[in-house]
Scaffold this motif. Structure first.
Motif, mmCIF file in Angstrom:
data_model
loop_
_atom_site.group_PDB
_atom_site.id
_atom_site.type_symbol
_atom_site.label_atom_id
_atom_site.label_comp_id
_atom_site.label_asym_id
_atom_site.label_seq_id
_atom_site.Cartn_x
_atom_site.Cartn_y
_atom_site.Cartn_z
ATOM 1 N N HIS A 37 -1.864 10.574 3.751
ATOM 2 C CA HIS A 37 -3.265 10.893 3.466
ATOM 3 C C HIS A 37 -4.258 9.750 3.699
ATOM 4 O O HIS A 37 -5.412 9.989 3.992
ATOM 5 C CB HIS A 37 -3.424 11.482 2.055
ATOM 6 C CG HIS A 37 -3.432 10.448 0.963
ATOM 7 N ND1 HIS A 37 -2.289 9.983 0.370
ATOM 8 C CD2 HIS A 37 -4.448 9.798 0.364
ATOM 9 C CE1 HIS A 37 -2.606 9.097 -0.552
ATOM 10 N NE2 HIS A 37 -3.916 8.957 -0.580
ATOM 11 N N ASP A 38 -3.837 8.497 3.573
ATOM 12 C CA ASP A 38 -4.784 7.400 3.769
ATOM 13 C C ASP A 38 -4.676 6.754 5.146
ATOM 14 O O ASP A 38 -5.363 5.768 5.419
ATOM 15 C CB ASP A 38 -4.603 6.328 2.679
ATOM 16 C CG ASP A 38 -5.323 6.705 1.395
ATOM 17 O OD1 ASP A 38 -6.381 7.365 1.490
ATOM 18 O OD2 ASP A 38 -4.842 6.346 0.303
ATOM 19 N N ASP A 48 -3.356 12.195 -5.508
ATOM 20 C CA ASP A 48 -3.882 10.909 -5.041
ATOM 21 C C ASP A 48 -4.735 10.261 -6.136
ATOM 22 O O ASP A 48 -4.571 9.091 -6.487
ATOM 23 C CB ASP A 48 -4.721 11.193 -3.774
ATOM 24 C CG ASP A 48 -5.592 10.038 -3.344
ATOM 25 O OD1 ASP A 48 -5.095 8.905 -3.294
ATOM 26 O OD2 ASP A 48 -6.779 10.288 -3.027
ATOM 27 N N HIS A 67 1.348 3.534 -2.988
ATOM 28 C CA HIS A 67 0.354 4.552 -3.337
ATOM 29 C C HIS A 67 0.677 5.872 -2.630
ATOM 30 O O HIS A 67 0.612 6.942 -3.235
ATOM 31 C CB HIS A 67 -1.045 4.054 -2.970
ATOM 32 C CG HIS A 67 -2.109 5.101 -3.056
ATOM 33 N ND1 HIS A 67 -2.456 5.697 -4.252
ATOM 34 C CD2 HIS A 67 -2.874 5.682 -2.102
ATOM 35 C CE1 HIS A 67 -3.418 6.595 -4.023
ATOM 36 N NE2 HIS A 67 -3.681 6.615 -2.724
ATOM 37 N N TYR A 118 0.812 -1.217 0.000
ATOM 38 C CA TYR A 118 0.000 0.000 0.000
ATOM 39 C C TYR A 118 0.844 1.265 0.000
ATOM 40 O O TYR A 118 0.495 2.273 -0.617
ATOM 41 C CB TYR A 118 -0.962 0.015 1.214
ATOM 42 C CG TYR A 118 -2.104 0.961 1.006
ATOM 43 C CD1 TYR A 118 -3.315 0.514 0.516
ATOM 44 C CD2 TYR A 118 -1.938 2.330 1.226
ATOM 45 C CE1 TYR A 118 -4.353 1.379 0.273
ATOM 46 C CE2 TYR A 118 -2.977 3.216 0.985
ATOM 47 C CZ TYR A 118 -4.180 2.738 0.514
ATOM 48 O OH TYR A 118 -5.194 3.604 0.253
ATOM 49 N N ASN A 160 -4.517 6.693 -8.434
ATOM 50 C CA ASN A 160 -5.633 5.736 -8.490
ATOM 51 C C ASN A 160 -6.028 5.453 -9.940
ATOM 52 O O ASN A 160 -6.337 4.322 -10.300
ATOM 53 C CB ASN A 160 -6.835 6.262 -7.711
ATOM 54 C CG ASN A 160 -6.623 6.140 -6.208
ATOM 55 O OD1 ASN A 160 -5.821 5.325 -5.755
ATOM 56 N ND2 ASN A 160 -7.313 6.963 -5.444
HETATM 57 MN MN MN Z 1 -5.322 7.572 -1.552
#
Ligand code: MN
Length: 484
Positions: A71-72, A137, A47, A44, A141
């Protein structure tokens, strides 16, 4: 992607202390996301790194890059915003909070999109960095969309094309906008995309490259005769989605649009821009009506460049953009926005909301992006707040508004029957003073006949005040109304 690569990209913008903070943020995020995988099978953290890298490319500040890495974290890991605030301070936790909230805004139909787009920009412009992080972001994606099921691909592509790409355009991050648009185009209209791609990338590629090389050769030779001009010439790729759009809008065949060859000359200073322009016009005949001097008269969004189209070798229309390195950077990454010129709906100046004017004024008078952001916070958004419904709609309210003002902004019936307010997922009183960015939910009491006339003492919005007055009258409690 590694954190070292991200840091390498930030050298121009970041101090040693900044670099240390970026490393700390990476360690924090890496630990938080450890064991989590993306749909692509990657860890992850890739990302998070890609998001941060995109930001570094755009020359975003250190806080944005740190927030990009984190951010996540609050959504997807055991760590909360509080933990982030404890370790990284208020500024960064606020940014992360903003991004998390923005995640709740969804594309919900073409009629409403322009309005929510406007409101979203307004709401977020109090800290424009939130949008920039969100856009970075989103781009990653999109780049990994192939790993999602087809239905989700289409939804995300549609949402990005309608909301995020225009925002990138508004912010003047052209490069990002084009990248997004081409990816969305591919997923939304695969057949059209493949056809165009084949024509552009395969059928005509060699011919195009050969022609561009020829033009470059002639121009280089001529420019070298002039001593003391530094320059670089690049060919500009036409973006598939922009070709497609032009074909649709102008109803012209493919060949006519894509047979226009495009080059960009980048040089040191403004006087060399004009010299180069003169030389180009000396070599090839300019096409009448196609010369634009955006250096002496910049576009309202700050865009600067010289544009001309000439009849190049074999009489083929050839576009040139001539600009300095600084102008080139600004056009590719800058916040200098392409506001109403690029965004349908703002084309008619009379329709332009006042805030665009205000923002443009600020932008013209600003030294740089930081200065601009500071001023925007102070001047444009002072007396208004923006709050969110649970569905992600944004509502603009006067300062110190309450959940009742919000309820009436949503719908008169919701206002009249409001009984419970939930602000940021916590129960709250109906006269609670809302803050910018609050998430507000109203529960109604269906059996209720009308509003409580006491509400009039604390509501701030005109609509709430009027509706409370009207409805209290209807149910015969007029005599209790205070005089206002
Ligand atoms: Mn994100």
């Amino acid at each position: 992607m590694t954190i070292e690569e991200v840091i390498k990209k930030t050298v121009e913008n970041c101090s040693d202390a900044d670099t240390n903070l970026i490393k700390l943020a990476y360690d924090f995020a890496e630990e938080a996301h450890r064991g989590q995988k993306r749909k692509s099978g990657e860890n992850y953290i890739q990302h998070s790194l890609q998001t941060a890298y995109g930001l570094a490319q755009m020359k975003a500040d250190c806080a944005s890059i740190v927030a990009g890495l984190l951010h996540d974290v609050p959504e997807d890991t055991k760590y909360t915003l509080k933990d982030i605030e404890k370790d990284f301070g208020k500024e960064i936790s606020q940014l992360v909070k903003g991004i998390t909230k923005l995640g709740k805004i969804k594309y919900r139909g073409i009629e409403r999109y322009r309005e929510s787009l406007k409101k979203m920009i307004l709401a977020m412009a109090q800290d424009i960095r939130v949008i920039i992080i969100k856009v970075s972001d989103r781009l990653h994606n999109l780049k990994t969309l192939e790993f999602l099921p087809p239905e989700k691909q289409k939804r995300i592509a549609q949402e990005s094309l309608e909301i995020y790409a225009p925002i990138a355009g508004l912010l003047g991050i052209e490069r990002l906008k084009w990248q997004m648009e081409d990816i969305c185009f591919k997923y939304l209209y695969p057949e059209k995309y493949n056809k165009l791609e084949y024509k552009y990338e395969v059928e005509k590629k060699v011919e195009r490259q050969r022609y561009i090389q020829r033009v470059k050769g002639i121009l280089k030779k001529r420019l070298k005769e002039e001593k003391n001009i530094n320059f670089s010439i690049e060919s500009r790729m036409k973006h598939l989605y922009s070709i497609y759009r032009k074909m649709q809008l102008k109803d012209r065949p493919f060949n006519e649009i894509y047979d226009v060859f495009a080059l960009r000359v980048v040089t040191d200073n403004i006087s060399d821009c004009y010299k180069i322009l003169g030389l180009i016009h000396d070599i090839w005949k300019p096409k009448p009506g196609h010369f634009k001097d955006y250096i002496s008269v910049p576009k309202p969004n700050g865009y600067r460049s010289l544009h001309t189209t000439v009849f190049g070798p074999d009489g083929k229309a050839t576009e040139f953009q001539i600009r300095t390195k600084k102008m080139d950077d600004e056009a590719k990454f800058g916040i200098a926005a392409h506001w109403h010129y690029k965004t349908k709906g703002f084309e008619n100046k009379k329709e332009q909301p006042k805030w665009i004017q205000e923002i443009l004024e600020l932008q013209r008078g600003s030294k740089d992006a930081n200065d601009f952001i500071k001023k925007i916070k102070l001047d444009v958004f002072q007396n208004r707040i923006f709050v969110f419904s649970p569905k992600g709609d944004v509502f603009e309210l006067p300062e110190k508004s309450t959940p009742i003002d919000f309820a009436y902004a949503v719908h008169t019936d919701i206002g009249n029957k409001a009984s419970i307010a939930i602000v940021n997922e916590k129960m709250s009183t109906l006269d609670h003073k809302l803050k910018n960015g609050d998430l507000v939910e109203i529960r109604i009491d269906k059996n209720r006949k009308g509003p409580n006339h006491n509400w009039i003492k604390f509501v701030r919005s005109k609509k709430a005040r009027e509706k409370i007055k009207q409805n209290s009258q209807k149910i015969g409690i007029r005599k209790f109304l205070p005089k206002i």
